[in-house]
Design a protein around this motif. Structure first.
Motif, PDB file in Angstrom:
ATOM      1  N   GLY A 225     -47.239 -53.206  22.331  1.00 12.55           N
ATOM      2  CA  GLY A 225     -47.684 -53.324  23.707  1.00 12.55           C
ATOM      3  C   GLY A 225     -46.612 -53.789  24.666  1.00 12.55           C
ATOM      4  N   VAL A 226     -45.350 -53.571  24.317  1.00 12.14           N
ATOM      5  CA  VAL A 226     -44.243 -54.027  25.159  1.00 12.14           C
ATOM      6  C   VAL A 226     -43.777 -52.896  26.074  1.00 12.14           C
ATOM      7  CG1 VAL A 226     -41.868 -54.893  25.159  1.00 12.14           C
ATOM      8  CG2 VAL A 226     -43.484 -55.686  23.414  1.00 12.14           C
ATOM      9  N   ASP A 227     -43.640 -53.189  27.339  1.00 11.14           N
ATOM     10  CA  ASP A 227     -43.070 -52.251  28.305  1.00 11.14           C
ATOM     11  C   ASP A 227     -41.566 -52.508  28.324  1.00 11.14           C
ATOM     12  OD1 ASP A 227     -42.172 -50.804  30.487  1.00 11.14           O
ATOM     13  OD2 ASP A 227     -43.870 -51.305  31.759  1.00 11.14           O
ATOM     14  N   ALA A 228     -40.838 -51.826  27.431  1.00  7.24           N
ATOM     15  CA  ALA A 228     -39.401 -52.073  27.292  1.00  7.24           C
ATOM     16  C   ALA A 228     -38.638 -51.715  28.559  1.00  7.24           C
ATOM     17  CB  ALA A 228     -38.854 -51.297  26.096  1.00  7.24           C
ATOM     18  N   ASP A 229     -39.082 -50.696  29.268  1.00  7.49           N
ATOM     19  CA  ASP A 229     -38.401 -50.310  30.503  1.00  7.49           C
ATOM     20  C   ASP A 229     -38.455 -51.440  31.532  1.00  7.49           C
ATOM     21  OD1 ASP A 229     -37.780 -47.836  29.470  1.00  7.49           O
ATOM     22  OD2 ASP A 229     -39.490 -46.815  30.406  1.00  7.49           O
ATOM     23  N   ALA A 308     -47.017 -64.904  29.176  1.00  5.84           N
ATOM     24  CA  ALA A 308     -47.227 -65.540  30.468  1.00  5.84           C
ATOM     25  C   ALA A 308     -46.017 -65.458  31.391  1.00  5.84           C
ATOM     26  CB  ALA A 308     -47.602 -67.010  30.265  1.00  5.84           C
ATOM     27  N   ARG A 309     -44.813 -65.311  30.821  1.00  4.88           N
ATOM     28  CA  ARG A 309     -43.612 -65.487  31.630  1.00  4.88           C
ATOM     29  C   ARG A 309     -42.664 -64.291  31.694  1.00  4.88           C
ATOM     30  NH1 ARG A 309     -41.955 -70.899  31.711  1.00  4.88           N
ATOM     31  NH2 ARG A 309     -40.169 -70.112  32.915  1.00  4.88           N
ATOM     32  N   HIS A 310     -42.654 -63.446  30.673  1.00  5.72           N
ATOM     33  CA  HIS A 310     -41.598 -62.428  30.577  1.00  5.72           C
ATOM     34  C   HIS A 310     -42.085 -61.066  31.069  1.00  5.72           C
ATOM     35  CE1 HIS A 310     -38.199 -60.129  29.222  1.00  5.72           C
ATOM     36  NE2 HIS A 310     -37.655 -61.144  28.584  1.00  5.72           N
ATOM     37  N   PRO A 311     -41.490 -60.501  32.132  1.00 10.45           N
ATOM     38  CA  PRO A 311     -41.856 -59.148  32.565  1.00 10.45           C
ATOM     39  C   PRO A 311     -41.732 -58.154  31.411  1.00 10.45           C
ATOM     40  CG  PRO A 311     -40.460 -60.198  34.201  1.00 10.45           C
ATOM     41  CD  PRO A 311     -40.463 -61.117  33.011  1.00 10.45           C
ATOM     42  N   ASN A 315     -48.661 -57.727  28.014  1.00  5.50           N
ATOM     43  CA  ASN A 315     -49.725 -57.199  27.148  1.00  5.50           C
ATOM     44  C   ASN A 315     -49.295 -57.098  25.683  1.00  5.50           C
ATOM     45  OD1 ASN A 315     -51.525 -56.659  29.385  1.00  5.50           O
ATOM     46  ND2 ASN A 315     -50.186 -54.933  29.896  1.00  5.50           N
ATOM     47  N   CYS A 316     -48.278 -57.843  25.318  1.00  4.20           N
ATOM     48  CA  CYS A 316     -47.767 -57.730  23.950  1.00  4.20           C
ATOM     49  C   CYS A 316     -48.689 -58.415  22.949  1.00  4.20           C
ATOM     50  CB  CYS A 316     -46.361 -58.300  23.859  1.00  4.20           C
ATOM     51  SG  CYS A 316     -46.253 -60.103  23.851  1.00  4.20           S
ATOM     52  N   TYR A 317     -48.573 -58.021  21.701  1.00  4.03           N
ATOM     53  CA  TYR A 317     -49.345 -58.600  20.601  1.00  4.03           C
ATOM     54  C   TYR A 317     -48.531 -58.486  19.322  1.00  4.03           C
ATOM     55  CZ  TYR A 317     -50.232 -53.599  20.052  1.00  4.03           C
ATOM     56  OH  TYR A 317     -50.071 -52.236  19.926  1.00  4.03           O
ATOM     57  N   VAL A 318     -48.858 -59.322  18.362  1.00  9.66           N
ATOM     58  CA  VAL A 318     -48.152 -59.294  17.081  1.00  9.66           C
ATOM     59  C   VAL A 318     -48.644 -58.106  16.273  1.00  9.66           C
ATOM     60  CG1 VAL A 318     -47.700 -60.508  14.911  1.00  9.66           C
ATOM     61  CG2 VAL A 318     -47.797 -61.790  17.065  1.00  9.66           C
ATOM     62  N   VAL A 319     -47.747 -57.193  15.946  1.00  4.55           N
ATOM     63  CA  VAL A 319     -48.082 -56.064  15.087  1.00  4.55           C
ATOM     64  C   VAL A 319     -48.129 -56.511  13.636  1.00  4.55           C
ATOM     65  CG1 VAL A 319     -47.297 -53.804  14.238  1.00  4.55           C
ATOM     66  CG2 VAL A 319     -47.078 -54.375  16.658  1.00  4.55           C
ATOM     67  N   ASP A 320     -47.056 -57.179  13.193  1.00  6.78           N
ATOM     68  CA  ASP A 320     -47.005 -57.676  11.819  1.00  6.78           C
ATOM     69  C   ASP A 320     -45.871 -58.665  11.653  1.00  6.78           C
ATOM     70  OD1 ASP A 320     -44.929 -55.855  12.014  1.00  6.78           O
ATOM     71  OD2 ASP A 320     -45.638 -54.514  10.446  1.00  6.78           O
ATOM     72  N   MET A 321     -45.992 -59.455  10.605  1.00 10.32           N
ATOM     73  CA  MET A 321     -44.919 -60.329  10.145  1.00 10.32           C
ATOM     74  C   MET A 321     -44.359 -59.695   8.884  1.00 10.32           C
ATOM     75  SD  MET A 321     -45.166 -63.100  12.230  1.00 10.32           S
ATOM     76  CE  MET A 321     -44.483 -64.486  11.347  1.00 10.32           C
ATOM     77  N   ALA A 322     -43.061 -59.791   8.689  1.00  2.00           N
ATOM     78  CA  ALA A 322     -42.448 -59.175   7.519  1.00  2.00           C
ATOM     79  C   ALA A 322     -43.058 -59.731   6.232  1.00  2.00           C
ATOM     80  CB  ALA A 322     -40.950 -59.430   7.523  1.00  2.00           C
ATOM     81  N   PRO A 323     -43.444 -58.856   5.296  1.00  2.00           N
ATOM     82  CA  PRO A 323     -44.004 -59.343   4.036  1.00  2.00           C
ATOM     83  C   PRO A 323     -42.994 -60.048   3.146  1.00  2.00           C
ATOM     84  CG  PRO A 323     -43.782 -56.956   3.995  1.00  2.00           C
ATOM     85  CD  PRO A 323     -43.485 -57.394   5.399  1.00  2.00           C
ATOM     86  N   GLN A 324     -41.703 -59.864   3.412  1.00  2.00           N
ATOM     87  CA  GLN A 324     -40.668 -60.572   2.671  1.00  2.00           C
ATOM     88  C   GLN A 324     -39.953 -61.544   3.597  1.00  2.00           C
ATOM     89  OE1 GLN A 324     -39.321 -56.620   0.223  1.00  2.00           O
ATOM     90  NE2 GLN A 324     -37.980 -58.391   0.019  1.00  2.00           N
TER      91      GLN A 324
END
Length: 463
Positions: A225-229, A308-311, A315-324
């Motif tokens: 959900g990151v707007d990289a642009d 809250a702070r970074h343009p 709307n970002c969210y955690v997709v996953d944490m590395a399993p290793q």
């Protein structure tokens, strides 16, 4: 009554022989994959053991999603080829690997703007902006997929969910390993064993001399959900505000590399090679547990903050944490040659060079344990001082080491000699013939791998 810290006697028991091969590779990470592929391509029957449900180690399970340290800044060329480039080629064919081609290397403003957030820059230089070089951003599941495909194509016996337990040694010669599995303990026998565990588990169990090492530990994560642009616009057009916010985020993460987030081939998904946690011993269960618990806590606090702070991150969210867990250094082999920081920094050339990294070279002797036969070591636990390993342990050169170990094992078996006595010149020739770069050339390579050429250049070459 026994107490914590006491020792107990484990009853002796029989172990079923589950597999037997010419070459047994323990650890299915980048170095292990390259070793298994190379041994199989040179005629060996190979069994590949991996403790997780996937292949790729820290590249896939650890989600270290940029292949770097494969660019020689002194010679201006790609220094790691062979199996690593083949993996890149296969992932790129799926649209899941991104990299700058030859015409985009350098410091042209358009290239810097386009590729910096992919991690394709030489961060070792003092030059600003850092020049764009050949480095590859990829998707972790693409790595898993093409790894499995190659294992099947090459007829390698794959045994996942097999956790290394101990090394079988007779009269100073390694005969195989014992693994713990859901079916119980199993013996895997081999004429040559290659330790690509990353923690030197096999060699240490066999009694090979080694030292301890430590470095930062990381629980890598991805955000969707990151707007990289928009995030890049903020960095480019509001540099003062960006710098202040970026420093604050890095403090929350305990530090990071140049960028705490980088693009991936999946739209809207970025990866974060952080938080960094020092002072932990990845050979201790308590410290590994702490890394997972504390890492997740830091990640979620940081995600709340950037929303809250970074343009671009609203709307970002955690997709996953590395399993290793992201482990960089534990045990290090003390082999026939121990690479020093000076070897790396001074670009020392070795007559028995079998692999290259960024702009350094690995001798075959750095893969050979002392006093233990039928065993090779390849990967981040190779024979080096702690200081040298910290600047020469990235995934592509580890793959180059693994490829050399696989070739050496197969050639030694074919010649009826030990891996210690293999013809290193023959290993070098074989590596070069199959597209790898053993580091034996005295100047730049005469060619650029086809995949690194732009579309126009590829058409011209084909014509």
């Amino acid at each position: 009554m026994s107490r914590i810290g006491d020792w107990m006697q484990e009853p002796a028991r029989e172990v079923r022989v589950a597999a037997q091969a010419d070459v047994v590779v323990v650890g299915g990470g980048p170095a292990g994959l390259a070793a298994a592929f190379a041994a199989a391509r040179n005629g060996a029957r190979v069994t590949l053991l991996e403790r997780y449900n996937h292949l790729g180690g820290l590249a896939s399970g650890g989600m270290v999603l940029v292949l770097d340290d494969m660019w020689d800044a002194h010679l201006g060329e790609i220094s790691v080829r062979g199996t690593c480039m083949e993996m890149i080629d296969r992932m790129a064919a799926l649209g899941l690997a991104k990299f700058p081609t030859r015409g985009e290397w350098g410091t042209a403003p358009a290239s810097v703007e386009k590729w910096s957030r992919w991690g394709a820059f030489d961060f070792h230089t003092k030059e600003k902006p850092h020049p764009i070089v050949f480095a590859v951003a990829f998707d972790p599941d693409a790595w898993k997929r093409v790894s499995m495909e190659q294992v099947k194509e090459l007829g390698i016996e794959l045994r996942l969910h097999s956790w290394f337990s101990r090394t079988l040694v007779e009269d100073g010669k390694v005969k195989g390993v014992i693994c713990d599995t859901k079916s119980g303990r199993e013996a895997i026998l081999g004429n040559v064993v290659i330790d690509t565990t990353g923690d030197l588990d096999v060699a240490a169990s066999a009694g090979a001399p080694h030292i301890g090492g430590s470095y930062i530990v990381t629980t890598v994560f991805r955000l969707g959900g990151v707007d990289a642009d928009e995030a890049e616009r903020f960095e480019r057009e509001e540099p003062e505000a960006f710098d202040k916010l970026d420093r604050e985020i890095k403090r929350m993460l305990g530090g990071s590399w140049a960028h705490w987030w980088l693009k991936t081939p999946l739209p809207g998904v970025v990866w974060c090679n952080c938080p960094h946690m020092p002072g932990l011993d990845p050979l201790k269960v308590a410290d590994l547990t702490r890394a997972e618990v504390e890492g997740r806590k830091i990640v979620h606090q940081t995600v709340d903050f950037v929303r809250a702070r970074h343009p671009g991150f609203q709307n970002c969210y955690v997709v996953d944490m590395a399993p290793q867990t992201g482990v960089r250094q534990t045990r290090l082999l003390e082999g026939e040659h121990v690479m020093s920081k000076e070897d790396v920094m001074q670009r020392t050339r070795f007559a028995d060079s079998i692999a290259r990294g960024r702009d350094y070279y690995y001798p075959y002797r750095a893969l050979l344990p002392r006093s233990v036969e039928n065993l090779l070591v390849a990967g981040r636990h190779y024979s080096a001082t702690s200081a040298a390993q910290k600047i020469s342990r990235e995934i592509p050169p580890c793959m180059a080491m693994g490829e050399a170990a696989g070739v050496a094992a197969a050639l030694a078996l074919n010649a009826g000699v030990s891996v210690r006595n293999v013809d290193v010149a023959a290993v070098q020739r074989t590596l070069r013939a199959q597209g790898a770069d053993p580091g034996t050339q005295t100047g730049p390579n005469p060619d650029v791998p086809a995949i690194a050429l732009g579309a126009d250049e590829r058409v011209e070459v084909a014509a």
